[in-house]
Write a protein that holds these residues in place. Structure first.
Motif, PDB file in Angstrom:
ATOM      1  N   LYS A 111      -6.598   5.771   1.230  1.00  0.00           N
ATOM      2  CA  LYS A 111      -5.868   6.935   1.452  1.00  0.00           C
ATOM      3  C   LYS A 111      -5.802   6.862   3.049  1.00  0.00           C
ATOM      4  CE  LYS A 111      -8.222   9.487  -0.888  1.00  0.00           C
ATOM      5  NZ  LYS A 111      -8.640  11.109  -1.425  1.00  0.00           N
ATOM      6  N   LYS A 112      -4.615   7.242   3.560  1.00  0.00           N
ATOM      7  CA  LYS A 112      -4.414   7.398   5.119  1.00  0.00           C
ATOM      8  C   LYS A 112      -5.573   8.437   5.808  1.00  0.00           C
ATOM      9  CE  LYS A 112      -0.990   7.736   8.881  1.00  0.00           C
ATOM     10  NZ  LYS A 112       0.506   7.873   9.106  1.00  0.00           N
ATOM     11  N   ALA A 113      -5.754   9.293   5.128  1.00  0.00           N
ATOM     12  CA  ALA A 113      -6.617  10.698   5.513  1.00  0.00           C
ATOM     13  C   ALA A 113      -8.025  10.031   5.714  1.00  0.00           C
ATOM     14  CB  ALA A 113      -6.632  11.637   4.560  1.00  0.00           C
ATOM     15  N   ASN A 116      -9.533   9.450   9.294  1.00  0.00           N
ATOM     16  CA  ASN A 116     -10.037  10.590  10.020  1.00  0.00           C
ATOM     17  C   ASN A 116     -11.839  10.747  10.023  1.00  0.00           C
ATOM     18  OD1 ASN A 116      -7.438  11.088  10.980  1.00  0.00           O
ATOM     19  ND2 ASN A 116      -7.164  12.285   9.235  1.00  0.00           N
ATOM     20  N   PRO A 131      -4.174   1.445   5.450  1.00  0.00           N
ATOM     21  CA  PRO A 131      -4.011   3.099   4.947  1.00  0.00           C
ATOM     22  C   PRO A 131      -2.550   3.012   4.425  1.00  0.00           C
ATOM     23  CG  PRO A 131      -3.841   2.791   7.313  1.00  0.00           C
ATOM     24  CD  PRO A 131      -3.831   1.324   6.922  1.00  0.00           C
ATOM     25  N   ILE A 132      -2.629   4.127   3.606  1.00  0.00           N
ATOM     26  CA  ILE A 132      -1.052   4.301   2.799  1.00  0.00           C
ATOM     27  C   ILE A 132      -1.223   5.978   2.750  1.00  0.00           C
ATOM     28  CG2 ILE A 132      -0.776   1.934   1.874  1.00  0.00           C
ATOM     29  CD1 ILE A 132      -1.676   3.274  -1.000  1.00  0.00           C
ATOM     30  N   ASP A 133       0.076   6.385   2.668  1.00  0.00           N
ATOM     31  CA  ASP A 133       0.333   7.831   2.329  1.00  0.00           C
ATOM     32  C   ASP A 133       1.227   7.672   1.205  1.00  0.00           C
ATOM     33  OD1 ASP A 133       1.266  10.418   2.228  1.00  0.00           O
ATOM     34  OD2 ASP A 133       2.048  10.592   4.397  1.00  0.00           O
ATOM     35  N   ARG A 134       0.332   8.112   0.218  1.00  0.00           N
ATOM     36  CA  ARG A 134       0.977   7.994  -1.409  1.00  0.00           C
ATOM     37  C   ARG A 134       1.829   8.942  -1.528  1.00  0.00           C
ATOM     38  NH1 ARG A 134      -5.146   8.525  -3.950  1.00  0.00           N
ATOM     39  NH2 ARG A 134      -5.977   6.410  -3.190  1.00  0.00           N
ATOM     40  N   SER A 135       2.111   9.827  -0.748  1.00  0.00           N
ATOM     41  CA  SER A 135       3.285  10.894  -0.978  1.00  0.00           C
ATOM     42  C   SER A 135       4.717  10.470  -0.464  1.00  0.00           C
ATOM     43  CB  SER A 135       3.204  12.288  -0.010  1.00  0.00           C
ATOM     44  OG  SER A 135       3.093  11.929   1.447  1.00  0.00           O
ATOM     45  N   LYS A 136       4.568   8.924   0.145  1.00  0.00           N
ATOM     46  CA  LYS A 136       5.695   8.664   0.727  1.00  0.00           C
ATOM     47  C   LYS A 136       6.467   7.729  -0.452  1.00  0.00           C
ATOM     48  CE  LYS A 136       5.543   9.687   4.970  1.00  0.00           C
ATOM     49  NZ  LYS A 136       6.628  10.868   5.316  1.00  0.00           N
ATOM     50  N   ALA A 140       5.878   3.766   1.052  1.00  0.00           N
ATOM     51  CA  ALA A 140       4.370   3.444   1.133  1.00  0.00           C
ATOM     52  C   ALA A 140       4.287   2.260   0.735  1.00  0.00           C
ATOM     53  CB  ALA A 140       3.441   4.475   0.423  1.00  0.00           C
TER      54      ALA A 140
END
Length: 258
Positions: A111-113, A116, A131-136, A140
């Motif tokens: 997860k991209k988060a 951080n 990292p991937i943004d699953r909402s995309k 993604a």
């Protein structure tokens, strides 16, 4: 009958205390090993230094889990050394530590988060984690494939760990397998190494408390990625789920009846 030592230990007040002590140790060790690694490994050696630090950090946390909590692990099968895709059952942070410690050039689809997260996120990025943004959604997937091809063209992919269910799944629960493993395998034609585990019985999704015992992670026979993405994904699920269920049953866990 399974070995009693391979079953989760009882939870007592001391279990909670030692779990807290262990988490404090993780935080301190992450900062100290990260600082040492940056100066003495990453700056002079680059990506090779990053992987060396990752190996030292994961080995230390695994050792301290045994010291503080009586939590050990058994690794079965042969960890791959070359470029491949690891399609792993994911129940716990413990199975992350086990895989990362035994794969020489490990990289996670994550997860991209998580980038951080102090110290760990920076090292994950430098190690080649994707990292991937699953909402995309489908976007993604394109980003992930692009990152995979870039890694192969520059420094090599290493052992790319993908969790088909997309997240930690508690023992006994089932989630639909996501298409990432199949899509990457079809695009790269790299071998797929399935991995099963029962680590969630000892270190659960919430992370508290952590129980004693011997968790098992097992590398399963390689799946040739010559087929289509759906075929590869189905082949992975057909071996990972039954084997993980068997490992959990061996540890005394009663699987929900269908």
């Amino acid at each position: 009958m399974s070995d009693p030592s391979h079953r989760p230990g009882k939870v007592t007040p001391l279990t909670h205390v030692m779990t807290g002590v262990y988490y404090v140790h993780i935080a301190l060790a992450t900062v100290l090993i990260g600082a040492w690694g940056l100066v003495f490994q990453v700056l002079p050696k680059g990506r090779d230094g990053v992987h060396r630090v990752a190996g030292i950090w994961t080995q230390h946390l695994l050792t301290m889990a045994r010291v503080y909590l009586g939590l050990r692990y058994e690794l079965r099968g042969t960890p791959p050394q070359g470029d491949c895709i690891i399609a792993a059952k994911h129940q716990s942070f413990f199975d992350i530590l086990i895989l990362a410690n035994h794969l020489p050039r490990r990289a996670f689809v994550m997860k991209k988060a998580l980038l951080n997260v102090p110290v760990m996120g920076w090292f994950a990025h430098k190690a080649g984690c994707i990292p991937i943004d699953r909402s995309k959604g489908s976007e993604a997937m394109k980003v992930m494939l692009g990152a995979v091809e870039e890694a192969r063209a520059t420094h090599g992919l290493g052992q790319l760990i993908i969790y088909p269910e997309g997240t930690r799944v508690p023992p006994g629960e089932k989630r639909r397998y996501k298409q990432g493993v199949g899509v990457v395998a079809e695009a790269t034609k790299l071998p797929v190494v399935p991995a099963a585990t029962n680590a969630g019985l000892f270190w659960n999704k919430r992370g508290w408390p952590i129980r004693s015992g011997v968790a098992v992670t097992e590398f399963l026979p390689v799946i040739d990625a010559a087929g289509s993405a759906p075929q590869t994904l189905a082949a992975v699920e057909a071996v990972v789920e039954p084997r993980s269920d068997a490992l959990m049953a061996d540890a005394g866990f009663e699987l929900p009846k269908p």
